[in-house]
Design an enzyme around this catalytic site. Sequence first.
Site, PDB file in Angstrom:
ATOM      1  CG  HIS A  42      -1.864  -1.087   1.357  1.00 57.58           C
ATOM      2  ND1 HIS A  42      -1.732  -2.082   2.287  1.00 57.58           N
ATOM      3  CD2 HIS A  42      -2.996  -1.370   0.664  1.00 57.58           C
ATOM      4  CE1 HIS A  42      -2.742  -2.938   2.173  1.00 57.58           C
ATOM      5  NE2 HIS A  42      -3.519  -2.534   1.195  1.00 57.58           N
ATOM      6  CG  ASP A 154      -4.976  -7.742  -5.647  1.00 53.84           C
ATOM      7  OD1 ASP A 154      -5.329  -8.811  -5.137  1.00 53.84           O
ATOM      8  OD2 ASP A 154      -4.395  -6.841  -4.989  1.00 53.84           O
ATOM      9  CD  GLN A 157      -8.583  -5.186  -7.055  1.00 51.94           C
ATOM     10  OE1 GLN A 157      -9.359  -5.766  -6.331  1.00 51.94           O
ATOM     11  NE2 GLN A 157      -7.576  -4.461  -6.584  1.00 51.94           N
ATOM     12  NE  ARG A 191      -8.609 -12.071   2.507  1.00 54.34           N
ATOM     13  CZ  ARG A 191      -9.151 -11.319   1.541  1.00 54.34           C
ATOM     14  NH1 ARG A 191      -8.420 -10.915   0.529  1.00 54.34           N
ATOM     15  NH2 ARG A 191     -10.419 -10.966   1.614  1.00 54.34           N
TER      16      ARG A 191
HETATM   17  P1  AMP Z   1      -6.330  -3.942  -0.660  1.00 56.00           P
HETATM   18  O1  AMP Z   1      -6.236  -3.083   0.544  1.00 56.00           O
HETATM   19  O2  AMP Z   1      -5.883  -5.358  -0.447  1.00 56.00           O
HETATM   20  O3  AMP Z   1      -7.648  -3.823  -1.376  1.00 56.00           O
HETATM   21  O4  AMP Z   1      -5.267  -3.359  -1.681  1.00 56.00           O
HETATM   22  C1  AMP Z   1      -5.282  -2.004  -2.052  1.00 56.00           C
HETATM   23  C2  AMP Z   1      -4.341  -1.822  -3.221  1.00 56.00           C
HETATM   24  O5  AMP Z   1      -3.025  -2.223  -2.837  1.00 56.00           O
HETATM   25  C3  AMP Z   1      -4.734  -2.685  -4.434  1.00 56.00           C
HETATM   26  O6  AMP Z   1      -4.536  -1.933  -5.618  1.00 56.00           O
HETATM   27  C4  AMP Z   1      -3.773  -3.831  -4.328  1.00 56.00           C
HETATM   28  O7  AMP Z   1      -3.496  -4.448  -5.562  1.00 56.00           O
HETATM   29  C5  AMP Z   1      -2.534  -3.129  -3.787  1.00 56.00           C
HETATM   30  N1  AMP Z   1      -1.623  -4.099  -3.175  1.00 56.00           N
HETATM   31  C6  AMP Z   1      -1.935  -5.047  -2.255  1.00 56.00           C
HETATM   32  N2  AMP Z   1      -0.837  -5.797  -1.973  1.00 56.00           N
HETATM   33  C7  AMP Z   1       0.172  -5.303  -2.740  1.00 56.00           C
HETATM   34  C8  AMP Z   1       1.542  -5.653  -2.903  1.00 56.00           C
HETATM   35  N3  AMP Z   1       2.100  -6.651  -2.225  1.00 56.00           N
HETATM   36  N4  AMP Z   1       2.278  -4.934  -3.773  1.00 56.00           N
HETATM   37  C9  AMP Z   1       1.720  -3.907  -4.478  1.00 56.00           C
HETATM   38  N5  AMP Z   1       0.438  -3.527  -4.362  1.00 56.00           N
HETATM   39  C10 AMP Z   1      -0.336  -4.219  -3.501  1.00 56.00           C
END
Ligand code: AMP
Length: 286
Positions: A42, A154, A157, A191
Site C-alpha cells: 500500500h 491483484d 482486478q 491476509r
Molecule cells: P487492498 O487493501 O488489499 O484492497 O489493496 C489495495 C491496493 O493495494 C490494491 O490496488 C492492491 O493491488 C494493492 N496491493 C496489495 N498488496 C500489494 C503488494 N504486495 N504490492 C503492491 N500492491 C499491492
Amino acid sequence: MRRIPHGRTQRLKVFRTIRELEIPKDASIGFVPTMGAFHEGHLSLMRTAKAETDFVVVSLFVNPTQFGQDEDFNRYPRDEERDMQMARSVGIDAIFIPSVEEIYSNSTTVVSVERLSARWEGKSRPGHFDGVATVVAKLFSLVGDCVAYFGMKDFQQCRIVEQMASDLFFPVRLRLLETIRESDGLAMSSRNAYLSPAHRGLAPLLHAQLRSVAEAIRRLEPGSPDIEARLHDARCHLAESGFVVDYFAYVDERTLEPLVVPRVNSRLLAAARLGTTRLIDNEPVL
Ligand code: AMP
C-alpha cells in the site's frame, strides 16, 4: 496545476462522509483505493502517487460486497489509527473512511465487467468482482478526474478496473505498480497475518513456483506445446507441499484467457490455500 510547496508538512485531512469530501479542483489528484491494514505494498502505491501528483487521496473501506458469504469480512484486519499514522508518514493529503451505510444506503446498482470477471478469482469467488467494480466505480465518481494507483499483485482486478473505467468513460488514468514482496518472495498482503508460523514458512513456495515456470516457458521454443505439463508439475509440487491449489494458469494479459503456447504479453496467475488462508500471486512471462 498548483504545486504544493515541498518541505511544508500538510495535515492529513480525514473525510468520513461524502458531504465532507473535498477534492481540490486546481491540483492533479492521485487516488489510492484500499481496504486498510496497510503494508509496504500500500505504501509503495501512496509514495508513487505522492511523487507523481499534487494531492493524494487514499480511501479506506472494507467493502462488504466483494466478500462471499463464507469469507473473512468480519475478521478482516482493521486498525484505523495505525493506518492513518502510516498514511501520514508518507505525506498523504487526505483519507476517506466512509461507513458501509454511506457507500451503499439504498443502492441497487451493480457494475459487472463481463468476460474478464468470469475466470480465476471470479470463478472461485462468485460475485467478488461485481463488488470490486461497483465500489471502484462509486469511488471514481466521488473523486473525479484523477490518476488512480493499483497493485499488480491483484492482476485480474487491475484488468477489470481498467476495462470498467474505459467502458464507463471515467476521467481516470490508471497506474499499475509492481508487487511488493517480503525478502523471501511472498507477495505482501493484509491476509498474510492469518498464516500460522508453519504456513508462513511454506508460503514463499507459491512465488518460487511461478518464477520457475515462467523461466521454463521463456526457454521453450516458440510454438512449443509443453506448457500444460509445466503447469501440471507446479500444481502437483504445491499440492504435495501442503497447498490446496485453486488455479495455476498461463494467460494472455489482456483477455486473461488461457494460452497453450508461449506468447508476448503473457502472465502466470495462481491462487492456492494454506489452511484457511488464500494466497494469490502472478508473474509476468513474456
Ligand atoms: P487492498 O487493501 O488489499 O484492497 O489493496 C489495495 C491496493 O493495494 C490494491 O490496488 C492492491 O493491488 C494493492 N496491493 C496489495 N498488496 C500489494 C503488494 N504486495 N504490492 C503492491 N500492491 C499491492
